[in-house]
Design a protein around this motif. Structure first.
Motif, PDB file in Angstrom:
ATOM      1  N   GLY A 142       0.749  -1.120  -0.055  1.00  0.00           N
ATOM      2  CA  GLY A 142      -0.189   0.229  -0.104  1.00  0.00           C
ATOM      3  C   GLY A 142       0.951   1.331   0.007  1.00  0.00           C
ATOM      4  N   ILE A 143       0.156   2.341  -0.456  1.00  0.00           N
ATOM      5  CA  ILE A 143       1.094   3.608  -0.420  1.00  0.00           C
ATOM      6  C   ILE A 143       1.613   4.360   0.854  1.00  0.00           C
ATOM      7  N   SER A 144       0.737   3.626   1.861  1.00  0.00           N
ATOM      8  CA  SER A 144       0.943   4.211   3.249  1.00  0.00           C
ATOM      9  C   SER A 144       2.012   3.413   3.904  1.00  0.00           C
ATOM     10  N   ASP A 145       2.223   2.038   3.392  1.00  0.00           N
ATOM     11  CA  ASP A 145       3.254   1.043   3.728  1.00  0.00           C
ATOM     12  C   ASP A 145       4.768   1.763   3.691  1.00  0.00           C
ATOM     13  N   LYS A 146       5.696   1.749   4.713  1.00  0.00           N
ATOM     14  CA  LYS A 146       6.903   2.238   4.647  1.00  0.00           C
ATOM     15  C   LYS A 146       8.047   1.421   3.671  1.00  0.00           C
ATOM     16  N   ALA A 147       7.570   0.371   3.251  1.00  0.00           N
ATOM     17  CA  ALA A 147       8.318  -0.328   2.286  1.00  0.00           C
ATOM     18  C   ALA A 147       7.931   0.361   0.821  1.00  0.00           C
ATOM     19  N   PHE A 148       6.756   1.038   0.652  1.00  0.00           N
ATOM     20  CA  PHE A 148       6.476   1.488  -0.697  1.00  0.00           C
ATOM     21  C   PHE A 148       7.675   2.574  -0.992  1.00  0.00           C
ATOM     22  N   ARG A 149       7.806   2.811  -2.192  1.00  0.00           N
ATOM     23  CA  ARG A 149       8.962   3.534  -2.696  1.00  0.00           C
ATOM     24  C   ARG A 149       8.423   4.030  -4.137  1.00  0.00           C
ATOM     25  N   TYR A 150       7.933   5.339  -4.125  1.00  0.00           N
ATOM     26  CA  TYR A 150       7.714   5.812  -5.418  1.00  0.00           C
ATOM     27  C   TYR A 150       8.545   5.849  -6.337  1.00  0.00           C
ATOM     28  N   ARG A 151       8.331   5.628  -7.658  1.00  0.00           N
ATOM     29  CA  ARG A 151       9.176   5.495  -8.683  1.00  0.00           C
ATOM     30  C   ARG A 151       8.666   5.947 -10.109  1.00  0.00           C
ATOM     31  N   PRO A 152       9.111   6.841 -10.497  1.00  0.00           N
ATOM     32  CA  PRO A 152       8.472   7.695 -11.790  1.00  0.00           C
ATOM     33  C   PRO A 152       8.694   6.662 -13.040  1.00  0.00           C
ATOM     34  N   ALA A 153       7.562   6.783 -13.695  1.00  0.00           N
ATOM     35  CA  ALA A 153       7.676   5.796 -14.980  1.00  0.00           C
ATOM     36  C   ALA A 153       8.770   6.187 -15.943  1.00  0.00           C
ATOM     37  N   ALA A 154       9.219   7.389 -15.793  1.00  0.00           N
ATOM     38  CA  ALA A 154      10.319   7.965 -16.749  1.00  0.00           C
ATOM     39  C   ALA A 154      11.659   7.372 -16.084  1.00  0.00           C
ATOM     40  N   SER A 155      11.805   6.899 -14.825  1.00  0.00           N
ATOM     41  CA  SER A 155      13.004   6.597 -14.402  1.00  0.00           C
ATOM     42  C   SER A 155      13.214   4.961 -14.195  1.00  0.00           C
ATOM     43  N   THR A 156      12.202   4.162 -14.915  1.00  0.00           N
ATOM     44  CA  THR A 156      12.050   2.661 -14.904  1.00  0.00           C
ATOM     45  C   THR A 156      12.588   2.181 -16.153  1.00  0.00           C
ATOM     46  N   ASP A 157      13.208   1.031 -16.095  1.00  0.00           N
ATOM     47  CA  ASP A 157      13.737   0.365 -17.437  1.00  0.00           C
ATOM     48  C   ASP A 157      12.960  -1.024 -17.373  1.00  0.00           C
ATOM     49  N   ILE A 158      11.912  -1.044 -18.258  1.00  0.00           N
ATOM     50  CA  ILE A 158      11.147  -2.335 -18.158  1.00  0.00           C
ATOM     51  C   ILE A 158      12.230  -3.559 -18.494  1.00  0.00           C
ATOM     52  N   ARG A 159      13.149  -3.393 -19.498  1.00  0.00           N
ATOM     53  CA  ARG A 159      13.928  -4.395 -19.842  1.00  0.00           C
ATOM     54  C   ARG A 159      14.687  -5.080 -18.626  1.00  0.00           C
ATOM     55  N   LYS A 160      15.343  -4.137 -17.767  1.00  0.00           N
ATOM     56  CA  LYS A 160      15.962  -4.696 -16.445  1.00  0.00           C
ATOM     57  C   LYS A 160      14.931  -5.355 -15.642  1.00  0.00           C
ATOM     58  N   THR A 161      13.530  -4.671 -15.425  1.00  0.00           N
ATOM     59  CA  THR A 161      12.697  -5.439 -14.653  1.00  0.00           C
ATOM     60  C   THR A 161      12.485  -6.895 -15.009  1.00  0.00           C
ATOM     61  N   PHE A 162      12.232  -7.020 -16.469  1.00  0.00           N
ATOM     62  CA  PHE A 162      12.139  -8.192 -16.933  1.00  0.00           C
ATOM     63  C   PHE A 162      13.097  -9.228 -16.825  1.00  0.00           C
ATOM     64  N   ALA A 163      14.267  -8.889 -17.106  1.00  0.00           N
ATOM     65  CA  ALA A 163      15.558  -9.515 -16.758  1.00  0.00           C
ATOM     66  C   ALA A 163      15.670 -10.068 -15.564  1.00  0.00           C
ATOM     67  N   ARG A 164      15.084  -8.956 -14.301  1.00  0.00           N
ATOM     68  CA  ARG A 164      15.386  -9.362 -12.960  1.00  0.00           C
ATOM     69  C   ARG A 164      14.441 -10.523 -12.514  1.00  0.00           C
ATOM     70  N   VAL A 165      13.212 -10.264 -13.111  1.00  0.00           N
ATOM     71  CA  VAL A 165      11.998 -11.153 -12.781  1.00  0.00           C
ATOM     72  C   VAL A 165      12.380 -12.691 -13.557  1.00  0.00           C
TER      73      VAL A 165
END
Length: 62
Positions: free
Chosen positions: A10-33
């Motif tokens: 949840g957004i109120s959870d301390k583990a939540f970290r906002y990450r703007p879409a412009a700063s994400t790399d979907i290729r890295k995310t898919f490679a990690r998964v």
């Protein structure tokens, strides 16, 4: 009917970290998964192999 995917944290959870879409790399995310899934599969296969060896050893009286 497609299932709805909800956030895991949840957004109120301390583990939540906002990450703007412009700063994400979907290729890295898919490679990690893909690496995580391969690692989990390898562990499952190792566990299954260990069970087979144990059962074989028990049957052979070792």
């Amino acid at each position: 009917m497609p299932t709805k995917t909800l956030p895991t944290v949840g957004i109120s959870d301390k583990a939540f970290r906002y990450r703007p879409a412009a700063s994400t790399d979907i290729r890295k995310t898919f490679a990690r998964v893909k690496r995580e899934l391969a690692r989990e599969q390898e562990q499952r296969e190792l566990q299954a192999s260990t069970v087979v060896h144990l059962v074989t050893a028990i049957k052979n009286g070792k």
